[in-house]
Design a protein around this motif. Structure first.
Motif, mmCIF file in Angstrom:
data_model
loop_
_atom_site.group_PDB
_atom_site.id
_atom_site.type_symbol
_atom_site.label_atom_id
_atom_site.label_comp_id
_atom_site.label_asym_id
_atom_site.label_seq_id
_atom_site.Cartn_x
_atom_site.Cartn_y
_atom_site.Cartn_z
ATOM 1 N N GLN A 1 -3.498 -11.189 16.266
ATOM 2 C CA GLN A 1 -2.135 -10.809 15.412
ATOM 3 C C GLN A 1 -1.362 -10.518 16.689
ATOM 4 N N PRO A 2 -0.170 -11.192 16.782
ATOM 5 C CA PRO A 2 0.760 -11.011 17.888
ATOM 6 C C PRO A 2 1.450 -9.569 17.328
ATOM 7 N N ASP A 3 1.846 -8.553 18.286
ATOM 8 C CA ASP A 3 2.168 -7.229 18.022
ATOM 9 C C ASP A 3 3.413 -7.310 16.964
ATOM 10 N N ARG A 4 3.604 -6.602 15.711
ATOM 11 C CA ARG A 4 4.682 -6.860 14.975
ATOM 12 C C ARG A 4 5.781 -5.898 15.629
ATOM 13 N N GLY A 5 5.455 -4.767 16.293
ATOM 14 C CA GLY A 5 6.670 -3.934 16.906
ATOM 15 C C GLY A 5 7.301 -4.492 17.845
ATOM 16 N N VAL A 6 6.581 -5.266 18.738
ATOM 17 C CA VAL A 6 7.230 -5.973 19.859
ATOM 18 C C VAL A 6 7.986 -7.189 19.447
#
Length: 358
Positions: free
Chosen positions: A322-327
């Motif tokens: 999962q790509p980091d949502r915050g970034v």
């Protein structure tokens, strides 16, 4: 060329020699609920062009017009109105500083810098930096703009940091840690690259090659870019592929080229043939472009160069990537393309439902 940083008040040196590199995508990344390693490699520093630290103002008070002037094009929780240009170094590269006890607050296991600079110059007592070492945060020391000054040091090797280093000389970060978790460097870099990839897609579906690239971006692209184009593009799916130094230039030119950000300058490698560049942190791009495959069978005799041992077994991830949502949100909010209605809808969906997508 190496530099040192000194107190702007008394001139005492506050760091060892450090060389400037690109600001990592994970610079403002929170990850898990554990102690993270240092953000910066020893002997390096990076500068953040954005304002940082207190005072903070909520979005409702700032408004879209003032936010756009500051380079933010979609709603965020709050904006910093501190000074731009903070310099970050590894904690082990600092010299001659002492903690300011009344500013040593944190969330859980350490310091999170919520009260502003918590390190003072040991010689004159001037607040000069903020130490970060709380759980979920990359350990770092942020030198306060205006409180320090840079002193260029002579590079005895005469090296040129702007040169294009051969790709195989760049550091490569493995995608999976020995614990079986995906590397937080990968999730952060993928979050930033995904924002650029969506912006470059113009709303058209995007296909990616099999392997690590598909593992990294495939599920997110399928969730965020359905088969029907969302934006102004009415073309068929755009093809994304890796491109960069050390990779063969033969074959069809992709529509979107996943290219490395130079590890020192941060500038994306420019692909030939008119492909649109999508920047990826160099250490993660290196891992995608030149993956280190485990040896499938034991080797007899001496171990040849480049052969990995089969004991212990190579780590495999426990969950899907999962790509980091915050970034992702941090990066997308700072791309002018997010003002387009189709991309703004994606931004709002991920922001309002962070655990329902990819």
């Amino acid at each position: 060329m190496a530099d040192v940083f000194a107190c702007a008040g008394c001139g005492d040196v506050l760091t060892g020699p450090v060389t400037r590199v690109a600001l990592p995508s994970r610079a403002h990344h929170r990850y898990g609920h554990e102690m993270l390693p240092a953000l910066m490699d020893p002997g390096t520093y990076a500068a953040d062009p954005e304002p940082s630290g207190p005072p903070w103002r909520p979005w409702s008070e700032v408004g879209p017009e003032e936010a756009e002037v500051r380079g933010v094009f979609a709603p965020v929780h709050a904006l910093s109105f501190g000074a731009p240009g903070a310099v970050v170094v590894a904690p082990g590269d600092t010299r001659g500083t002492v903690l300011i006890p009344e500013r040593c607050d944190g969330y859980c296991l350490g310091l999170d810098g919520r009260d502003g600079p918590n390190l003072a110059c040991a010689r004159c007592g001037r607040p000069v930096a903020t130490r970060i070492d709380d759980c979920s945060l990359w350990q770092a020391v942020w030198l306060a703009p205006g409180a320090v000054r840079r002193i260029p040091a002579v590079d005895p090797t005469g090296g040129n940091p702007e040169r294009e280093a051969p790709a195989r000389e760049w550091e490569s970060t493995p995608p999976v840690e020995p614990s079986g978790h995906w590397s937080p460097r990968w999730t952060a870099a993928a979050g930033a690259a995904l924002a650029h990839l969506l912006a470059a897609s113009a709303g058209a579906p995007v296909s990616v090659p099999e392997g690590l690239v598909a593992q990294t971006f495939g599920r997110a692209l399928e969730a965020l870019l359905p088969s029907v184009p969302l934006g102004p593009s009415r073309s068929v799916a755009k093809r994304a592929a890796l491109a960069g130094p050390g990779l063969p230039a033969s074959g069809p030119v992709p529509d979107l080229a996943l290219v490395p950000r130079h590890p020192r300058t941060g500038e994306p490698w420019q692909p030939p043939g008119g492909a649109e560049a999508v920047p990826v942190d160099a250490d993660v791009w290196q891992g995608m472009a030149f993956p280190r495959e485990p040896l499938p069978v034991p080797a007899t005799g001496g171990m040849p160069d480049g052969v990995l041992r089969d004991d212990p077994l190579p780590p495999y991830p426990h969950v899907l990537f999962q790509p980091d949502r915050g970034v992702f949100l941090h990066t997308l909010a700072r791309l002018p393309a997010v003002r387009q209605p189709w991309l703004r809808r994606i931004y709002d969906r991920v922001r309002q439902h962070p655990y329902d997508l990819f």
